[in-house]
Write a protein that holds these residues in place. Structure first.
Motif, PDB file in Angstrom:
ATOM      1  N   TRP A 330     -11.063   1.640  -8.318  1.00 20.97           N
ATOM      2  CA  TRP A 330      -9.625   1.796  -8.607  1.00 20.97           C
ATOM      3  C   TRP A 330      -8.777   1.358  -7.418  1.00 20.97           C
ATOM      4  CZ3 TRP A 330      -7.822   4.603 -13.274  1.00 20.97           C
ATOM      5  CH2 TRP A 330      -6.449   4.476 -13.462  1.00 20.97           C
ATOM      6  N   PRO A 331      -8.647   0.034  -7.221  1.00 18.42           N
ATOM      7  CA  PRO A 331      -7.619  -0.465  -6.302  1.00 18.42           C
ATOM      8  C   PRO A 331      -6.254  -0.177  -6.901  1.00 18.42           C
ATOM      9  CG  PRO A 331      -8.651  -2.289  -7.477  1.00 18.42           C
ATOM     10  CD  PRO A 331      -9.375  -1.047  -7.896  1.00 18.42           C
ATOM     11  N   ASP A 332      -5.379   0.438  -6.133  1.00 18.74           N
ATOM     12  CA  ASP A 332      -4.124   0.944  -6.685  1.00 18.74           C
ATOM     13  C   ASP A 332      -2.948   0.009  -6.421  1.00 18.74           C
ATOM     14  OD1 ASP A 332      -1.768   2.520  -7.263  1.00 18.74           O
ATOM     15  OD2 ASP A 332      -3.035   4.284  -7.223  1.00 18.74           O
ATOM     16  N   ILE A 342      -3.522  -9.946   2.341  1.00 21.99           N
ATOM     17  CA  ILE A 342      -3.036  -8.995   1.350  1.00 21.99           C
ATOM     18  C   ILE A 342      -3.834  -7.709   1.514  1.00 21.99           C
ATOM     19  CG2 ILE A 342      -2.805  -8.480  -1.111  1.00 21.99           C
ATOM     20  CD1 ILE A 342      -2.381 -11.466  -1.570  1.00 21.99           C
ATOM     21  N   TYR A 343      -3.118  -6.606   1.647  1.00 22.80           N
ATOM     22  CA  TYR A 343      -3.731  -5.299   1.842  1.00 22.80           C
ATOM     23  C   TYR A 343      -3.711  -4.522   0.518  1.00 22.80           C
ATOM     24  CZ  TYR A 343      -3.475  -6.043   6.898  1.00 22.80           C
ATOM     25  OH  TYR A 343      -3.642  -6.526   8.168  1.00 22.80           O
ATOM     26  N   ALA A 344      -4.698  -3.654   0.337  1.00 26.42           N
ATOM     27  CA  ALA A 344      -4.759  -2.842  -0.870  1.00 26.42           C
ATOM     28  C   ALA A 344      -5.225  -1.430  -0.527  1.00 26.42           C
ATOM     29  CB  ALA A 344      -5.702  -3.459  -1.897  1.00 26.42           C
ATOM     30  N   ALA A 345      -4.717  -0.459  -1.281  1.00 25.89           N
ATOM     31  CA  ALA A 345      -5.162   0.926  -1.192  1.00 25.89           C
ATOM     32  C   ALA A 345      -6.114   1.191  -2.350  1.00 25.89           C
ATOM     33  CB  ALA A 345      -3.970   1.871  -1.262  1.00 25.89           C
ATOM     34  N   VAL A 346      -7.255   1.819  -2.059  1.00 26.16           N
ATOM     35  CA  VAL A 346      -8.292   2.075  -3.071  1.00 26.16           C
ATOM     36  C   VAL A 346      -8.566   3.577  -3.094  1.00 26.16           C
ATOM     37  CG1 VAL A 346     -10.609   1.494  -3.855  1.00 26.16           C
ATOM     38  CG2 VAL A 346      -9.287  -0.184  -2.547  1.00 26.16           C
ATOM     39  N   ASN A 347      -8.487   4.210  -4.291  1.00 22.03           N
ATOM     40  CA  ASN A 347      -8.467   5.678  -4.306  1.00 22.03           C
ATOM     41  C   ASN A 347      -9.349   6.375  -5.336  1.00 22.03           C
ATOM     42  OD1 ASN A 347      -7.059   5.222  -6.692  1.00 22.03           O
ATOM     43  ND2 ASN A 347      -5.058   5.654  -5.790  1.00 22.03           N
ATOM     44  N   GLN A 348     -10.139   5.639  -6.138  1.00 17.86           N
ATOM     45  CA  GLN A 348     -11.019   6.281  -7.127  1.00 17.86           C
ATOM     46  C   GLN A 348     -10.224   7.170  -8.089  1.00 17.86           C
ATOM     47  OE1 GLN A 348     -14.430   8.186  -4.986  1.00 17.86           O
ATOM     48  NE2 GLN A 348     -13.575   7.147  -3.177  1.00 17.86           N
ATOM     49  N   LEU A 349      -9.068   6.726  -8.520  1.00 16.74           N
ATOM     50  CA  LEU A 349      -8.138   7.578  -9.264  1.00 16.74           C
ATOM     51  C   LEU A 349      -8.731   8.094 -10.578  1.00 16.74           C
ATOM     52  CD1 LEU A 349      -5.269   8.751  -9.148  1.00 16.74           C
ATOM     53  CD2 LEU A 349      -4.504   6.752 -10.454  1.00 16.74           C
ATOM     54  N   HIS A 350      -9.590   7.315 -11.215  1.00 13.31           N
ATOM     55  CA  HIS A 350     -10.178   7.751 -12.478  1.00 13.31           C
ATOM     56  C   HIS A 350     -11.091   8.963 -12.312  1.00 13.31           C
ATOM     57  CE1 HIS A 350     -12.969   5.041 -10.533  1.00 13.31           C
ATOM     58  NE2 HIS A 350     -13.945   5.405 -11.347  1.00 13.31           N
ATOM     59  N   LEU A 355      -7.449  12.705 -14.880  1.00 11.75           N
ATOM     60  CA  LEU A 355      -8.100  11.629 -15.636  1.00 11.75           C
ATOM     61  C   LEU A 355      -9.598  11.876 -15.802  1.00 11.75           C
ATOM     62  CD1 LEU A 355      -6.383   8.524 -13.952  1.00 11.75           C
ATOM     63  CD2 LEU A 355      -5.746   9.670 -16.079  1.00 11.75           C
ATOM     64  N   ASN A 356     -10.052  13.081 -15.458  1.00 10.50           N
ATOM     65  CA  ASN A 356     -11.491  13.337 -15.419  1.00 10.50           C
ATOM     66  C   ASN A 356     -11.816  14.760 -15.868  1.00 10.50           C
ATOM     67  OD1 ASN A 356     -14.209  12.601 -14.824  1.00 10.50           O
ATOM     68  ND2 ASN A 356     -14.061  13.565 -12.810  1.00 10.50           N
ATOM     69  N   ASP A 357     -11.200  15.186 -16.973  1.00 12.22           N
ATOM     70  CA  ASP A 357     -11.480  16.509 -17.559  1.00 12.22           C
ATOM     71  C   ASP A 357     -11.317  17.646 -16.551  1.00 12.22           C
ATOM     72  OD1 ASP A 357     -12.105  15.418 -20.085  1.00 12.22           O
ATOM     73  OD2 ASP A 357     -14.159  14.990 -19.440  1.00 12.22           O
ATOM     74  N   GLY A 358     -10.333  17.522 -15.660  1.00 13.07           N
ATOM     75  CA  GLY A 358     -10.031  18.585 -14.727  1.00 13.07           C
ATOM     76  C   GLY A 358     -10.910  18.649 -13.495  1.00 13.07           C
ATOM     77  N   LYS A 359     -11.816  17.695 -13.333  1.00 11.76           N
ATOM     78  CA  LYS A 359     -12.741  17.715 -12.194  1.00 11.76           C
ATOM     79  C   LYS A 359     -12.395  16.612 -11.202  1.00 11.76           C
ATOM     80  CE  LYS A 359     -16.066  16.973 -15.001  1.00 11.76           C
ATOM     81  NZ  LYS A 359     -17.398  16.656 -15.563  1.00 11.76           N
TER      82      LYS A 359
END
Length: 381
Positions: A330-332, A342-350, A355-359
């Motif tokens: 998940w690059p945001d 070009i810089y990117a922030a990556v955060n594992q958002l899923h 987005l993950n049943d509360g976990k």
């Protein structure tokens, strides 16, 4: 033997030659940017829990700033990324966390994702309303003087009850800001802010270029949901070209990249239906959380469903540039640096609870990465 001045000049020219050839690092490069990954992706920072980055902005002097995604529950709202994987709360203890009722002018950030530098030292935060403060805000912070520059309020009915002010593009040439309001999907719209007057207007609400398509967001084999329903997210990725002629955007849940001229967005005499007729489909793209652009019309895409970064060129064709299941989980958001990267922030958002049943299944580190642009661009996008 020649004198010491001769050898000093020789060493200077050799150093310049090696920087040009990429043999040694230039002063614009982060001190830990040598951690190269396959396909020319470089790790700029590896950040711990509590620093789950959202969007990213870079100033003309190379300072790196990130919003902190609220989906992970951190008390911090924004940070500056420092060399050696260090961070500091930004702008300061008052503004870098949530406001308090006692704070003068509600100092602090409610829920900020959009963050962008204007190229002149001002860092703009796009702040969402919350139940205690039902007004959105654009907050400009002077990164050179480290003082508050300006606050622009975005009240109802300019924003709707389901507003989610997600990202922004700064038009430094025409003194305007363009905002992507996801607004629950079907109420999605763009907001145009005139920085000269502070006046704002909501445009293209419910147009096909801003509302989500009926496509599933499948990441690592899992259909991502917001609550009980599959995620369907409206306009989010937005950027502006280096000539400040076009704004590029689209719904996160979408397969098309759109654009519209800045002069049309700023023209208050063009009513919404006629404005929609001036929207152009630029090309193909995958489901995406962020975009940026270079001077040749290459639009860089955070390809979140393929753990990848891709590009849509001016022919409208999309291709993947980099793919890495671990490093590009998940690059945001993107930001163009003064060094041509070009810089990117990556955060594992899923993997975040909403987005993950509360976990929370995300694991540190969270990354700031960079890669070389296909063609030159400029900071402020």
């Amino acid at each position: 033997m020649r004198g010491s001045k001769y050898w000093q000049k020789l060493w200077l020219w050799l150093t310049i030659a090696m920087i040009t050839a990429g043999i040694v690092s230039s002063s614009l490069q982060p001190s830990n940017a040598a951690s190269k990954q396959p396909n020319q992706i470089e790790i700029v920072a590896e950040l711990p829990k509590g620093s789950e980055v959202g969007n990213i902005a870079i100033t003309r002097d190379g300072r790196i700033f990130c919003s902190i995604h609220r989906f992970f529950g951190s008390a911090s709202r924004a940070i500056e990324v420092l060399p050696g994987n260090r961070t500091r709360l930004y702008p300061n203890r008052d503004w870098g966390k949530a406001p308090t009722a006692a704070g003068e002018d509600w100092a602090g950030l409610n829920n900020t994702l959009g963050i962008q530098a204007d190229g002149n030292g001002i860092l703009w935060f796009l702040d969402n309303p919350d139940r205690n403060f039902p007004t959105g805000r654009l907050i400009g912070w002077d990164t050179q003087r480290e003082t508050l520059h300006r606050v622009i309020y975005l009240p109802p009915p300019l924003i709707t009850e389901n507003a989610f002010l997600n990202d922004l593009a700064i038009d430094a040439k025409h003194n305007a800001i363009y905002i992507a309001d996801t607004a629950g999907g079907q109420d999605a719209a763009l907001i145009v802010v005139d920085l000269a007057t502070g006046l704002s207007r909501r445009v293209l609400q419910r147009d096909q270029s801003v509302i989500p398509e009926d496509i599933d967001m499948v990441i690592d084999g899992r259909n991502i949901k917001l609550g009980p329903d599959p995620a369907r997210v409206g306009v989010n990725p937005i950027t502006i070209d280096p000539s400040y002629e076009w704004v590029y955007y689209g719904p996160m849940s979408g397969s098309s990249l759109y654009r519209i001229r800045t002069k049309d967005l700023r023209n208050t005499s063009i009513m919404n239906d006629n404005l929609a007729k001036r929207v152009e489909r630029y090309g193909d793209r995958p489901i995406s959380d962020g975009i940026t652009i270079d001077g040749d019309g290459n639009v860089y895409i955070t390809d979140i469903t393929h753990n990848a970064i891709g590009v849509t060129d001016k022919t409208g064709k999309y291709r993947i540039l980099y793919q890495n299941d671990k490093l590009l989980s998940w690059p945001d958001g993107f930001a163009v640096g003064p060094d041509g990267y070009i810089y990117a922030a990556v955060n594992q958002l899923h993997k975040a609870p909403p987005l993950n049943d509360g976990k929370d299944d995300s694991t540190a580190p969270y990354h700031v990465i960079r890669f070389p642009a296909v063609a030159p661009s400029t900071i402020g996008r």
